[in-house]
Design a protein around this motif. Structure first.
Motif, mmCIF file in Angstrom:
data_model
loop_
_atom_site.group_PDB
_atom_site.id
_atom_site.type_symbol
_atom_site.label_atom_id
_atom_site.label_comp_id
_atom_site.label_asym_id
_atom_site.label_seq_id
_atom_site.Cartn_x
_atom_site.Cartn_y
_atom_site.Cartn_z
ATOM 1 N N LEU A 1 0.896 -1.217 0.203
ATOM 2 C CA LEU A 1 0.090 0.141 0.012
ATOM 3 C C LEU A 1 0.789 1.196 0.034
ATOM 4 O O LEU A 1 0.465 2.238 -0.695
ATOM 5 N N GLU A 2 1.924 1.378 0.708
ATOM 6 C CA GLU A 2 2.964 2.531 0.644
ATOM 7 C C GLU A 2 3.231 2.840 -0.670
ATOM 8 O O GLU A 2 3.658 3.888 -0.945
ATOM 9 N N GLY A 3 3.389 1.836 -1.503
ATOM 10 C CA GLY A 3 3.939 2.202 -2.896
ATOM 11 C C GLY A 3 2.674 2.510 -3.975
ATOM 12 O O GLY A 3 2.931 3.188 -4.931
ATOM 13 N N ARG A 4 1.660 2.485 -3.359
ATOM 14 C CA ARG A 4 0.232 2.845 -4.197
ATOM 15 C C ARG A 4 -0.313 3.929 -3.868
ATOM 16 O O ARG A 4 -0.815 4.702 -4.581
ATOM 17 N N VAL A 5 -0.164 4.547 -2.674
ATOM 18 C CA VAL A 5 -1.093 5.550 -2.083
ATOM 19 C C VAL A 5 -0.187 6.724 -2.017
ATOM 20 O O VAL A 5 0.882 6.779 -1.326
ATOM 21 N N ASP A 6 -0.748 7.867 -2.342
ATOM 22 C CA ASP A 6 0.278 9.202 -2.072
ATOM 23 C C ASP A 6 -0.170 9.814 -0.931
ATOM 24 O O ASP A 6 -1.455 9.974 -0.671
ATOM 25 N N LYS A 7 0.333 9.810 0.164
ATOM 26 C CA LYS A 7 0.060 10.280 1.581
ATOM 27 C C LYS A 7 0.453 11.758 1.441
ATOM 28 O O LYS A 7 1.415 12.299 1.312
ATOM 29 N N ALA A 8 -0.590 12.508 1.923
ATOM 30 C CA ALA A 8 -0.077 14.020 2.109
ATOM 31 C C ALA A 8 0.621 14.050 3.343
ATOM 32 O O ALA A 8 0.081 13.684 4.294
ATOM 33 N N ASP A 9 1.427 15.108 3.201
ATOM 34 C CA ASP A 9 2.347 15.428 4.446
ATOM 35 C C ASP A 9 1.729 16.696 4.838
ATOM 36 O O ASP A 9 1.940 17.933 4.497
ATOM 37 N N THR A 10 1.051 16.693 6.047
ATOM 38 C CA THR A 10 0.341 17.634 6.862
ATOM 39 C C THR A 10 0.983 17.969 7.914
ATOM 40 O O THR A 10 0.426 18.722 9.013
ATOM 41 N N SER A 11 2.383 18.051 8.256
ATOM 42 C CA SER A 11 3.183 18.436 9.141
ATOM 43 C C SER A 11 3.519 19.761 9.119
ATOM 44 O O SER A 11 3.692 20.357 10.084
ATOM 45 N N GLY A 12 3.651 20.456 7.939
ATOM 46 C CA GLY A 12 3.926 21.909 8.073
ATOM 47 C C GLY A 12 2.761 22.803 8.235
ATOM 48 O O GLY A 12 1.605 22.308 8.484
ATOM 49 N N TYR A 13 3.105 23.953 8.554
ATOM 50 C CA TYR A 13 2.112 25.218 8.820
ATOM 51 C C TYR A 13 1.227 25.380 7.490
ATOM 52 O O TYR A 13 0.177 25.553 7.526
ATOM 53 N N VAL A 14 1.862 25.444 6.549
ATOM 54 C CA VAL A 14 1.406 25.602 5.237
ATOM 55 C C VAL A 14 1.353 23.990 4.344
ATOM 56 O O VAL A 14 2.286 23.681 4.695
ATOM 57 N N GLY A 15 0.401 24.102 3.470
ATOM 58 C CA GLY A 15 0.397 22.822 2.744
ATOM 59 C C GLY A 15 1.768 22.385 2.058
ATOM 60 O O GLY A 15 2.128 21.281 1.916
ATOM 61 N N ASN A 16 2.210 23.371 1.217
ATOM 62 C CA ASN A 16 3.299 23.243 0.538
ATOM 63 C C ASN A 16 4.724 23.553 1.246
ATOM 64 O O ASN A 16 6.084 23.495 0.417
ATOM 65 N N TYR A 17 4.834 23.646 2.443
ATOM 66 C CA TYR A 17 5.981 23.986 3.151
ATOM 67 C C TYR A 17 6.848 22.668 3.306
ATOM 68 O O TYR A 17 6.309 21.647 4.019
ATOM 69 N N LYS A 18 7.995 22.678 2.772
ATOM 70 C CA LYS A 18 8.875 21.484 2.680
ATOM 71 C C LYS A 18 9.860 21.141 3.946
ATOM 72 O O LYS A 18 10.497 20.228 3.954
ATOM 73 N N ASN A 19 10.321 22.292 4.694
ATOM 74 C CA ASN A 19 11.120 22.307 5.407
ATOM 75 C C ASN A 19 10.569 22.134 6.894
ATOM 76 O O ASN A 19 11.087 23.168 7.869
ATOM 77 N N ALA A 20 9.850 21.093 7.335
ATOM 78 C CA ALA A 20 9.180 21.307 8.655
ATOM 79 C C ALA A 20 10.352 20.939 9.702
ATOM 80 O O ALA A 20 11.112 20.231 9.157
ATOM 81 N N GLY A 21 10.178 21.593 10.693
ATOM 82 C CA GLY A 21 11.104 21.572 11.615
ATOM 83 C C GLY A 21 12.268 22.425 11.728
ATOM 84 O O GLY A 21 13.376 21.985 12.662
ATOM 85 N N THR A 22 12.490 23.006 10.571
ATOM 86 C CA THR A 22 13.866 24.054 10.539
ATOM 87 C C THR A 22 13.621 25.447 10.786
ATOM 88 O O THR A 22 14.529 26.188 10.730
ATOM 89 N N TYR A 23 12.509 25.670 11.548
ATOM 90 C CA TYR A 23 12.383 27.303 11.599
ATOM 91 C C TYR A 23 13.188 27.806 12.489
ATOM 92 O O TYR A 23 13.785 28.695 12.451
ATOM 93 N N ASP A 24 13.565 26.935 13.549
ATOM 94 C CA ASP A 24 14.221 27.402 14.845
ATOM 95 C C ASP A 24 15.790 27.158 14.754
ATOM 96 O O ASP A 24 16.616 27.819 15.332
ATOM 97 N N SER A 25 16.172 26.596 13.661
ATOM 98 C CA SER A 25 17.568 26.191 13.449
ATOM 99 C C SER A 25 18.240 27.282 12.781
ATOM 100 O O SER A 25 17.817 28.177 12.060
ATOM 101 N N LYS A 26 19.536 27.387 13.216
ATOM 102 C CA LYS A 26 20.500 28.559 12.622
ATOM 103 C C LYS A 26 21.251 27.969 11.745
ATOM 104 O O LYS A 26 21.621 26.903 11.873
ATOM 105 N N HIS A 27 21.299 28.981 10.656
ATOM 106 C CA HIS A 27 22.110 28.618 9.449
ATOM 107 C C HIS A 27 23.629 28.486 9.779
ATOM 108 O O HIS A 27 24.352 29.129 10.255
#
Length: 180
Positions: A154-180
């Motif tokens: 099932l993992e290879g057949r279903v596209d699971k939506a990543d809803t972990s970010g504040y906005v739908g298309n935000y790809k860098n979840a968990g990096t807001y507080d990190s220093k560069h």
């Protein structure tokens, strides 16, 4: 008649290899027995076994135990074959030397097959190998298999939506507080 002994154990082992995998009892149906006979090179006895001999010894579920096959069915097959060869109407006597020799020959062919698997691996041709090689898949199909070619299910057949970010298309979840 032929004496039972270690030769019969090899015959029984061959018959057990050909009985249905789901069969719990030490018994066989006619079809697996005929397949076993054919594999052992005893094709000439199949018609007689199927038409008359099996039904004499089978129970209500149309099965014969392995012991019955060794002690009764095989001698009856031999007696019938010798009777036909000699032109006797019906079966020859079980104590006839030709019947005993035929029983020994049949059991020897069963014994020779002992220890060999009844179920052989399926052989594939080049086309099947090519079509089932997941490493050659392209597009979304290649995502259905891991690097070893095993399906992901099932993992290879279903596209699971990543809803972990504040906005739908935000790809860098968990990096807001990190220093560069």
């Amino acid at each position: 008649m032929a004496a039972s002994g270690s030769g019969d154990d090899a015959v029984k082992a061959t018959l057990r290899a050909y009985k249905e995998r789901t069969e719990k009892a030490d018994a066989m149906k006619l079809t697996p027995f005929l397949k076993c006979m054919e594999a052992c090179g005893l094709k000439q006895y199949k018609q007689t076994t199927e038409s008359s001999i099996w039904n004499l010894h089978a129970d209500a579920t149309k099965k014969c135990t392995i012991d019955q096959i060794v002690s009764k069915v095989i001698p009856d097959i031999a007696a019938d074959a010798v009777g036909r060869k000699k032109g006797i109407k019906g079966r020859a006597d079980l104590d006839d030397k030709d019947v005993v020799k035929t029983v020994d020959d049949i059991k020897a062919k069963f014994s020779a097959k002992a220890g060999q698997s009844a179920h052989q691996a399926v052989k594939t041709d080049k086309t099947t190998d090519r079509l089932t090689d997941a490493s050659k898949y392209t597009g979304s199909h290649k995502e259905r298999f891991d690097k070893d070619g095993k399906g992901k299910g099932l993992e290879g057949r279903v596209d699971k939506a990543d809803t972990s970010g504040y906005v739908g298309n935000y790809k860098n979840a968990g990096t807001y507080d990190s220093k560069h």
